[in-house]
Scaffold this motif. Structure first.
Motif, PDB file in Angstrom:
ATOM      1  N   GLY A  43       0.838  -1.419  -0.090  1.00 24.26           N
ATOM      2  CA  GLY A  43       0.000   0.009  -0.062  1.00 24.26           C
ATOM      3  C   GLY A  43       0.992   1.322  -0.122  1.00 24.26           C
ATOM      4  N   VAL A  44       2.064   1.300   0.698  1.00 22.44           N
ATOM      5  CA  VAL A  44       2.978   2.511   0.918  1.00 22.44           C
ATOM      6  C   VAL A  44       3.254   2.617  -0.612  1.00 22.44           C
ATOM      7  CG1 VAL A  44       4.859   3.299   1.923  1.00 22.44           C
ATOM      8  CG2 VAL A  44       3.246   2.330   3.227  1.00 22.44           C
ATOM      9  N   VAL A  45       4.009   1.434  -1.165  1.00 23.37           N
ATOM     10  CA  VAL A  45       4.624   1.839  -2.435  1.00 23.37           C
ATOM     11  C   VAL A  45       3.527   1.988  -3.500  1.00 23.37           C
ATOM     12  CG1 VAL A  45       5.441   0.247  -4.387  1.00 23.37           C
ATOM     13  CG2 VAL A  45       6.385  -0.165  -1.829  1.00 23.37           C
ATOM     14  N   LEU A  46       2.363   1.626  -3.359  1.00 19.62           N
ATOM     15  CA  LEU A  46       1.531   2.075  -4.446  1.00 19.62           C
ATOM     16  C   LEU A  46       1.115   3.691  -4.092  1.00 19.62           C
ATOM     17  CD1 LEU A  46      -1.125  -0.850  -4.714  1.00 19.62           C
ATOM     18  CD2 LEU A  46       0.528  -0.006  -6.340  1.00 19.62           C
ATOM     19  N   ALA A  47       1.047   4.045  -2.778  1.00 22.03           N
ATOM     20  CA  ALA A  47       0.728   5.376  -2.407  1.00 22.03           C
ATOM     21  C   ALA A  47       2.143   6.333  -2.926  1.00 22.03           C
ATOM     22  CB  ALA A  47       0.468   5.698  -0.968  1.00 22.03           C
ATOM     23  N   ILE A  48       3.062   5.910  -2.826  1.00 23.37           N
ATOM     24  CA  ILE A  48       4.246   6.807  -3.420  1.00 23.37           C
ATOM     25  C   ILE A  48       4.276   6.589  -4.908  1.00 23.37           C
ATOM     26  CG2 ILE A  48       6.812   6.819  -3.613  1.00 23.37           C
ATOM     27  CD1 ILE A  48       6.845   5.482  -0.628  1.00 23.37           C
ATOM     28  N   TRP A  49       3.817   5.528  -5.558  1.00 25.41           N
ATOM     29  CA  TRP A  49       3.830   5.573  -7.044  1.00 25.41           C
ATOM     30  C   TRP A  49       2.737   6.459  -7.543  1.00 25.41           C
ATOM     31  CZ3 TRP A  49      -0.179   3.636 -10.155  1.00 25.41           C
ATOM     32  CH2 TRP A  49       0.155   3.658 -11.508  1.00 25.41           C
ATOM     33  N   LEU A  50       1.745   6.397  -7.159  1.00 23.43           N
ATOM     34  CA  LEU A  50       0.681   7.380  -7.302  1.00 23.43           C
ATOM     35  C   LEU A  50       0.946   8.792  -7.114  1.00 23.43           C
ATOM     36  CD1 LEU A  50      -2.423   7.784  -8.111  1.00 23.43           C
ATOM     37  CD2 LEU A  50      -2.941   7.750  -5.733  1.00 23.43           C
ATOM     38  N   MET A  66       4.105  10.142  -7.155  1.00 29.59           N
ATOM     39  CA  MET A  66       5.096  10.464  -8.304  1.00 29.59           C
ATOM     40  C   MET A  66       4.233  10.616  -9.579  1.00 29.59           C
ATOM     41  SD  MET A  66       7.766  10.922  -6.980  1.00 29.59           S
ATOM     42  CE  MET A  66       8.100  10.990  -5.044  1.00 29.59           C
ATOM     43  N   THR A  67       3.208   9.677  -9.947  1.00 29.23           N
ATOM     44  CA  THR A  67       2.593  10.013 -11.240  1.00 29.23           C
ATOM     45  C   THR A  67       1.849  11.270 -11.299  1.00 29.23           C
ATOM     46  OG1 THR A  67       2.234   7.671 -11.172  1.00 29.23           O
ATOM     47  CG2 THR A  67       0.690   8.927 -12.573  1.00 29.23           C
ATOM     48  N   VAL A  68       1.181  11.706 -10.171  1.00 29.22           N
ATOM     49  CA  VAL A  68       0.288  12.909 -10.182  1.00 29.22           C
ATOM     50  C   VAL A  68       1.251  14.082 -10.044  1.00 29.22           C
ATOM     51  CG1 VAL A  68      -0.895  14.304  -8.512  1.00 29.22           C
ATOM     52  CG2 VAL A  68      -1.590  11.810  -8.811  1.00 29.22           C
ATOM     53  N   ILE A  69       2.420  14.027  -9.445  1.00 24.35           N
ATOM     54  CA  ILE A  69       3.347  15.191  -9.765  1.00 24.35           C
ATOM     55  C   ILE A  69       3.913  15.276 -11.065  1.00 24.35           C
ATOM     56  CG2 ILE A  69       5.599  16.034  -8.816  1.00 24.35           C
ATOM     57  CD1 ILE A  69       4.930  14.898  -6.045  1.00 24.35           C
ATOM     58  N   GLY A  70       4.006  14.178 -11.828  1.00 26.95           N
ATOM     59  CA  GLY A  70       4.549  14.265 -12.998  1.00 26.95           C
ATOM     60  C   GLY A  70       3.640  14.792 -14.111  1.00 26.95           C
ATOM     61  N   ALA A  71       2.448  14.228 -13.698  1.00 26.71           N
ATOM     62  CA  ALA A  71       1.208  14.765 -14.567  1.00 26.71           C
ATOM     63  C   ALA A  71       1.223  16.218 -14.715  1.00 26.71           C
ATOM     64  CB  ALA A  71       0.001  13.805 -14.294  1.00 26.71           C
ATOM     65  N   ILE A  72       1.107  16.940 -13.270  1.00 25.43           N
ATOM     66  CA  ILE A  72       1.189  18.108 -13.073  1.00 25.43           C
ATOM     67  C   ILE A  72       2.333  18.979 -13.747  1.00 25.43           C
ATOM     68  CG2 ILE A  72       0.978  20.029 -11.371  1.00 25.43           C
ATOM     69  CD1 ILE A  72      -0.621  18.137  -9.422  1.00 25.43           C
ATOM     70  N   ILE A  73       3.477  18.450 -13.594  1.00 29.32           N
ATOM     71  CA  ILE A  73       4.476  19.255 -13.984  1.00 29.32           C
ATOM     72  C   ILE A  73       4.291  19.398 -15.593  1.00 29.32           C
ATOM     73  CG2 ILE A  73       7.176  19.270 -14.592  1.00 29.32           C
ATOM     74  CD1 ILE A  73       7.251  18.019 -11.486  1.00 29.32           C
TER      75      ILE A  73
END
Length: 57
Positions: free
Chosen positions: A10-17, A19-26
């Motif tokens: 769950g922690v790994v998936l939360a971190i992955w999510l 990072m994905t959201v931050i990448g999409a915003i950038i």
């Protein structure tokens, strides 16, 4: 044991999510910056052309 594994997953998936959201915003901000830059160039070009046309009269 299963609870620990699920917590880690769950922690790994939360971190992955995150990072994905931050990448999409950038990526979106870079895209908007590029569109704004193109708009400024177009406005400057139209302004220069209109001033040249007005000064030739």
């Amino acid at each position: 044991m299963g609870k620990t594994i699920l917590t880690i997953v769950g922690v790994v998936l939360a971190i992955w999510l995150l990072m994905t959201v931050i990448g999409a915003i950038i990526s979106m901000l870079k895209f908007f910056f590029f569109i704004g830059f193109v708009a400024v160039i177009v406005v400057l070009a139209v302004t220069l052309v209109s001033k040249m046309a007005r000064s030739n009269r």
